[in-house]
Design a protein around this motif. Structure first.
Motif, PDB file in Angstrom:
ATOM      1  N   LYS A 175       0.842  -1.200   0.000  1.00  0.00           N
ATOM      2  CA  LYS A 175       0.000   0.000   0.000  1.00  0.00           C
ATOM      3  C   LYS A 175       0.878   1.250   0.000  1.00  0.00           C
ATOM      4  O   LYS A 175       0.600   2.212  -0.693  1.00  0.00           O
ATOM      5  CB  LYS A 175      -0.884  -0.046   1.246  1.00  0.00           C
ATOM      6  N   ARG A 176       1.941   1.214   0.799  1.00  0.00           N
ATOM      7  CA  ARG A 176       2.841   2.362   0.841  1.00  0.00           C
ATOM      8  C   ARG A 176       3.452   2.594  -0.532  1.00  0.00           C
ATOM      9  O   ARG A 176       3.646   3.727  -0.962  1.00  0.00           O
ATOM     10  CB  ARG A 176       3.944   2.122   1.868  1.00  0.00           C
ATOM     11  N   MET A 177       3.767   1.509  -1.252  1.00  0.00           N
ATOM     12  CA  MET A 177       4.369   1.642  -2.567  1.00  0.00           C
ATOM     13  C   MET A 177       3.345   2.067  -3.616  1.00  0.00           C
ATOM     14  O   MET A 177       3.678   2.176  -4.787  1.00  0.00           O
ATOM     15  CB  MET A 177       5.005   0.321  -3.007  1.00  0.00           C
ATOM     16  N   GLY A 178       2.116   2.265  -3.193  1.00  0.00           N
ATOM     17  CA  GLY A 178       1.128   2.839  -4.093  1.00  0.00           C
ATOM     18  C   GLY A 178       0.330   1.827  -4.893  1.00  0.00           C
ATOM     19  O   GLY A 178      -0.398   2.200  -5.793  1.00  0.00           O
ATOM     20  N   TYR A 179       0.460   0.538  -4.581  1.00  0.00           N
ATOM     21  CA  TYR A 179      -0.353  -0.435  -5.311  1.00  0.00           C
ATOM     22  C   TYR A 179      -1.791  -0.329  -4.838  1.00  0.00           C
ATOM     23  O   TYR A 179      -2.056  -0.207  -3.645  1.00  0.00           O
ATOM     24  CB  TYR A 179       0.153  -1.861  -5.067  1.00  0.00           C
ATOM     25  N   LYS A 180      -2.686  -0.362  -5.790  1.00  0.00           N
ATOM     26  CA  LYS A 180      -4.092  -0.319  -5.419  1.00  0.00           C
ATOM     27  C   LYS A 180      -4.649  -1.742  -5.469  1.00  0.00           C
ATOM     28  O   LYS A 180      -3.991  -2.655  -5.915  1.00  0.00           O
ATOM     29  CB  LYS A 180      -4.848   0.591  -6.389  1.00  0.00           C
ATOM     30  N   SER A 181      -5.852  -1.879  -5.017  1.00  0.00           N
ATOM     31  CA  SER A 181      -6.553  -3.163  -5.004  1.00  0.00           C
ATOM     32  C   SER A 181      -5.704  -4.322  -4.497  1.00  0.00           C
ATOM     33  O   SER A 181      -5.447  -5.274  -5.205  1.00  0.00           O
ATOM     34  CB  SER A 181      -7.153  -3.476  -6.382  1.00  0.00           C
ATOM     35  N   VAL A 182      -5.209  -4.185  -3.271  1.00  0.00           N
ATOM     36  CA  VAL A 182      -4.564  -5.306  -2.590  1.00  0.00           C
ATOM     37  C   VAL A 182      -5.381  -5.632  -1.338  1.00  0.00           C
ATOM     38  O   VAL A 182      -5.947  -4.745  -0.718  1.00  0.00           O
ATOM     39  CB  VAL A 182      -3.091  -5.008  -2.214  1.00  0.00           C
ATOM     40  N   TYR A 183      -5.438  -6.926  -1.020  1.00  0.00           N
ATOM     41  CA  TYR A 183      -6.270  -7.385   0.090  1.00  0.00           C
ATOM     42  C   TYR A 183      -5.498  -8.392   0.936  1.00  0.00           C
ATOM     43  O   TYR A 183      -4.415  -8.829   0.574  1.00  0.00           O
ATOM     44  CB  TYR A 183      -7.563  -8.024  -0.431  1.00  0.00           C
ATOM     45  N   VAL A 184      -6.097  -8.744   2.062  1.00  0.00           N
ATOM     46  CA  VAL A 184      -5.471  -9.698   2.967  1.00  0.00           C
ATOM     47  C   VAL A 184      -6.476 -10.803   3.263  1.00  0.00           C
ATOM     48  O   VAL A 184      -7.644 -10.527   3.523  1.00  0.00           O
ATOM     49  CB  VAL A 184      -5.057  -9.007   4.286  1.00  0.00           C
ATOM     50  N   MET A 185      -6.012 -12.047   3.224  1.00  0.00           N
ATOM     51  CA  MET A 185      -6.899 -13.148   3.596  1.00  0.00           C
ATOM     52  C   MET A 185      -6.920 -13.242   5.109  1.00  0.00           C
ATOM     53  O   MET A 185      -5.913 -13.522   5.741  1.00  0.00           O
ATOM     54  CB  MET A 185      -6.441 -14.473   2.991  1.00  0.00           C
ATOM     55  N   LYS A 186      -8.071 -12.976   5.682  1.00  0.00           N
ATOM     56  CA  LYS A 186      -8.204 -12.912   7.135  1.00  0.00           C
ATOM     57  C   LYS A 186      -7.949 -14.294   7.736  1.00  0.00           C
ATOM     58  O   LYS A 186      -8.526 -15.286   7.298  1.00  0.00           O
ATOM     59  CB  LYS A 186      -9.602 -12.428   7.494  1.00  0.00           C
ATOM     60  N   GLY A 187      -7.091 -14.318   8.737  1.00  0.00           N
ATOM     61  CA  GLY A 187      -6.843 -15.570   9.443  1.00  0.00           C
ATOM     62  C   GLY A 187      -5.766 -16.427   8.823  1.00  0.00           C
ATOM     63  O   GLY A 187      -5.231 -17.312   9.472  1.00  0.00           O
ATOM     64  N   GLY A 188      -5.463 -16.184   7.560  1.00  0.00           N
ATOM     65  CA  GLY A 188      -4.384 -16.915   6.926  1.00  0.00           C
ATOM     66  C   GLY A 188      -4.680 -18.396   6.767  1.00  0.00           C
ATOM     67  O   GLY A 188      -5.822 -18.842   6.847  1.00  0.00           O
ATOM     68  N   LEU A 189      -3.609 -19.151   6.552  1.00  0.00           N
ATOM     69  CA  LEU A 189      -3.782 -20.573   6.272  1.00  0.00           C
ATOM     70  C   LEU A 189      -4.261 -21.345   7.488  1.00  0.00           C
ATOM     71  O   LEU A 189      -4.958 -22.354   7.350  1.00  0.00           O
ATOM     72  CB  LEU A 189      -2.467 -21.167   5.758  1.00  0.00           C
ATOM     73  N   ASN A 190      -3.908 -20.874   8.689  1.00  0.00           N
ATOM     74  CA  ASN A 190      -4.413 -21.547   9.886  1.00  0.00           C
ATOM     75  C   ASN A 190      -5.934 -21.522   9.891  1.00  0.00           C
ATOM     76  O   ASN A 190      -6.598 -22.522  10.164  1.00  0.00           O
ATOM     77  CB  ASN A 190      -3.898 -20.848  11.149  1.00  0.00           C
ATOM     78  N   CYS A 191      -6.458 -20.339   9.570  1.00  0.00           N
ATOM     79  CA  CYS A 191      -7.907 -20.184   9.523  1.00  0.00           C
ATOM     80  C   CYS A 191      -8.482 -20.993   8.359  1.00  0.00           C
ATOM     81  O   CYS A 191      -9.580 -21.547   8.452  1.00  0.00           O
ATOM     82  CB  CYS A 191      -8.243 -18.710   9.386  1.00  0.00           C
ATOM     83  N   TRP A 192      -7.723 -21.041   7.283  1.00  0.00           N
ATOM     84  CA  TRP A 192      -8.133 -21.830   6.112  1.00  0.00           C
ATOM     85  C   TRP A 192      -8.361 -23.281   6.506  1.00  0.00           C
ATOM     86  O   TRP A 192      -9.378 -23.898   6.169  1.00  0.00           O
ATOM     87  CB  TRP A 192      -7.049 -21.718   5.048  1.00  0.00           C
ATOM     88  N   ILE A 193      -7.405 -23.849   7.255  1.00  0.00           N
ATOM     89  CA  ILE A 193      -7.532 -25.239   7.683  1.00  0.00           C
ATOM     90  C   ILE A 193      -8.739 -25.387   8.596  1.00  0.00           C
ATOM     91  O   ILE A 193      -9.555 -26.293   8.451  1.00  0.00           O
ATOM     92  CB  ILE A 193      -6.255 -25.692   8.424  1.00  0.00           C
ATOM     93  N   ARG A 194      -8.882 -24.456   9.542  1.00  0.00           N
ATOM     94  CA  ARG A 194      -9.962 -24.567  10.526  1.00  0.00           C
ATOM     95  C   ARG A 194     -11.334 -24.441   9.869  1.00  0.00           C
ATOM     96  O   ARG A 194     -12.264 -25.137  10.250  1.00  0.00           O
ATOM     97  CB  ARG A 194      -9.812 -23.492  11.604  1.00  0.00           C
ATOM     98  N   THR A 195     -11.445 -23.517   8.927  1.00  0.00           N
ATOM     99  CA  THR A 195     -12.783 -23.266   8.396  1.00  0.00           C
ATOM    100  C   THR A 195     -13.094 -24.074   7.150  1.00  0.00           C
ATOM    101  O   THR A 195     -14.192 -24.597   7.007  1.00  0.00           O
ATOM    102  CB  THR A 195     -12.957 -21.773   8.065  1.00  0.00           C
TER     103      THR A 195
END
Lengths: 201, 203, 212
Positions: free
Chosen positions: B124-144
């Protein structure tokens, strides 16, 4: 802030209008500086008049200094300026041909038009020859195409080749220009018996 | 020679010499700290694992997954069609090429969301637009997604629908056999690629 | 007659304008109020090698007042803050923390060597603001591991959390490839046994050490 069109400050439809305005200003300055006279232009070759050299050196160094400062002040982004690719050997050959034509004809392409504007007959003949040359060139282009595109060095600048910063190169170039101003003045003084410098306070 | 010419010479030399004393300018556009902070406090950058699962299953061309874990972790396990850009190489040209694809949204993911979030802040600081974060990451991926928990009997219907989706997704991602309970509605349409016969050949 | 002789001052006027434009330009450069002190590359190094987290068990000394070189800042909203917060914490939102007065204060604290510990509901919430302040050059700003949630869980016996590692983030809880390859859907419990994480735990600092 700039460059205006690549950054989308104004639409690209404006480029012809801007070109028209800059072209009017360029023609005006050429005529006002006395470049419609082929004596002034060939004077560089014969050594009695270096006004062309000084004029263009002045224009170049003022533009260089101005652009570097504007880049620093954030008014224009020099990284976005388009740089024409360099084809080294064709450029050398082309420059020799142009230099010869310069001295024989007494005009460069731009000044021949300003000379037409003030009604010089030799300039009209020069321009006809210019179009004839363009026609001949395009007819024989297939045979010299390989040479035309040879030695492509890409979009490089002198400071990139020398590995120095743009600012340092600007400074060096200004020093060279100032030395050239002084040396040409010395030559003029020697060649011309009666030197009559412009009054300028 | 008129002495005024020497004044002009001096002026030009001083102006150009002054250039040498100007500090170097960074030549990339960065987001200002203030607006970066505004973006940080908005939770809009988070995308849930369910949404990511949906995007992968539907093969949405407008999203790409960028895994910021180290490459050995990435080789051991990765989500389908994800790129690997370890967080220490996030400023390389290859990474830039991936982020700069027009109209494609980038989703960062890592073991959990901290590293992905840090990658997001830098991008974001480098000015890229439309970037997102997967909430919880892979740990959450396994759990859910991979090991969804069955909701309690009294849970609202939406919970069950979500659970059914996750179960379907789990099958999609693991290829596990489903010992079917007949009442499972499968929301996910699984379009697994048919095994190609040799005769079909390449293109 | 040359054009110069019509107005002999033309050259000087033009050059004066040129110089004035440059001088005005240089004088009117607007310096942004806040500037990144870390280059992007240094920021990447920061997040790869960072060690400026504060472990929850370290909080105990701060709360009992044994260490007075730490200031706690709660960046959650006022409602969450009023429902419970770490004793001694101030409630300042992340955006507010960038205001002129707060930046001045942070600078003063940095000079005095006082550590500013920011925390949110989770560590994730404080992560972004923490990164912004580190990039602005405030090396005294630290982030609380586990966030408020973890603190609330352990607040009665904070020192005991030394033996727990539930606040650790950034590590894999599962062996993904193992799980992903053999899942039995019907086993809903999903034996999510944690793979043993090797923790490089910082030694519990004695009270005297304190601070950052």
């Amino acid at each position: 802030m700039g460059p205006l069109i690549p950054l989308g400050q104004i639409s690209s439809g404006w480029d012809f209008i801007i070109a028209l305005i800059i072209g009017i200003a360029f023609g005006f300055i050429l005529e006002a500086s006395g470049f419609s006279s082929s004596r002034n232009i060939t004077g560089v070759f014969y050594g009695y008049n270096f006004v062309v050299l000084r004029f263009f050196f002045t224009a170049v160094i003022v533009a260089m200094i101005g652009l570097e400062y504007f880049d620093y002040m954030g008014w224009i982004d020099l990284n976005m300026i388009y740089i024409l690719p360099t084809y080294l050997s064709p450029m050398i050959v082309g420059a020799i041909i142009m230099g010869v034509g310069f001295i024989i004809g007494g005009f460069c392409p731009g000044t021949s038009y300003t000379a037409i504007a003030i009604g010089k007959l030799d300039a009209i003949v020069f321009t006809l020859g210019l179009f004839l040359g363009i026609f001949i060139f395009s007819e024989i282009f297939p045979y010299i195409e390989d040479f035309y595109y040879s030695g492509n060095m890409g979009n490089i600048t002198i400071s990139e080749v020398l590995g120095i910063s743009n600012k340092l190169f600007t400074f060096i170039f200004v020093i060279i220009a100032v030395i050239a101003f002084y040396v040409t003045w010395l030559i003029e003084k020697k060649v011309r018996k009666t030197i009559n410098p412009y009054k300028f306070e | 020679m008129n002495k005024n010419y020497f004044i002009l010479f001096g002026l030009l030399i001083v102006l150009s010499g002054g250039l040498l004393f100007l500090p170097e300018k960074t030549n990339y556009v960065q987001q200002s700290p203030e607006s970066l902070m505004w973006d940080i406090v908005q939770p809009t950058r988070y995308i849930s694992t369910d949404q990511v699962a949906k995007l992968i299953i539907e093969k949405d061309p407008l999203f790409q997954l960028v895994d910021v874990r180290p490459d050995y972790d990435f080789e051991a396990f990765s989500l389908p069609n994800s790129f690997n850009i370890p967080i220490d190489s996030i400023l390389t040209d290859e990474a830039n090429d991936i982020f700069n694809i027009e109209d494609v949204n980038t989703i960062f993911l890592s073991d959990d969301d901290i590293k992905a979030d840090q990658a997001w802040v830098i991008a974001k600081r480098m000015g890229y637009k439309s970037v997102y974060v997967m909430k919880g990451g892979l740990n959450c991926w396994i759990r859910t997604i991979i090991q969804p928990q069955k909701p309690s009997e009294s849970a609202p219907i939406t919970e069950f629908e979500l659970y059914n989706f996750r179960k379907g997704a789990s099958i999609y991602f693991t290829g596990a056999e489903l010992s079917t309970n007949s009442d499972i509605k499968q929301e996910v349409s699984i379009t697994r690629k048919k095994k190609e016969t040799v005769a079909e050949g390449g293109c | 007659m040359h054009v110069h002789e019509i107005n002999p001052k033309k050259t000087l006027i033009t050059l004066t304008i040129f110089v004035i434009v440059i001088i005005v330009g240089l004088l009117t450069i607007t310096n942004p109020r806040l500037e990144y002190k870390l280059t992007p590359n240094e920021t990447v190094e920061l997040v790869v090698w960072d060690d400026s987290y504060v472990f929850p068990y370290e909080l105990e000394d701060v709360i009992v007042g044994a260490v007075d070189t730490v200031i706690l800042i709660d960046i959650r909203n006022t409602f969450d803050f009023s429902r419970g917060h770490i004793p001694g914490a101030e409630n300042i939102s992340a955006v507010e923390l960038l205001s002129e007065d707060n930046i001045k204060r942070l600078k003063k604290l940095q000079k005095e060597g006082i550590c500013v510990l920011i925390y949110g509901e989770t560590q994730l919430q404080a992560n972004g603001p923490w990164m912004v302040f580190r990039q602005l050059g405030f090396s005294n700003v630290k982030s609380l591991m586990g966030g408020y949630q973890y603190y609330a869980l352990w607040k009665d016996n904070l020192a005991d959390s030394y033996g727990d590692d539930g606040y650790l983030l950034g590590a894999a809880d599962f062996d993904y490839s193992d799980i992903a390859s053999n899942v039995n859907i019907d086993e809903n419990e999903g034996d999510s046994e944690k793979t043993s994480i090797t923790v490089n735990r910082r030694k519990k600092s004695t009270v005297a050490e304190g601070g950052c």
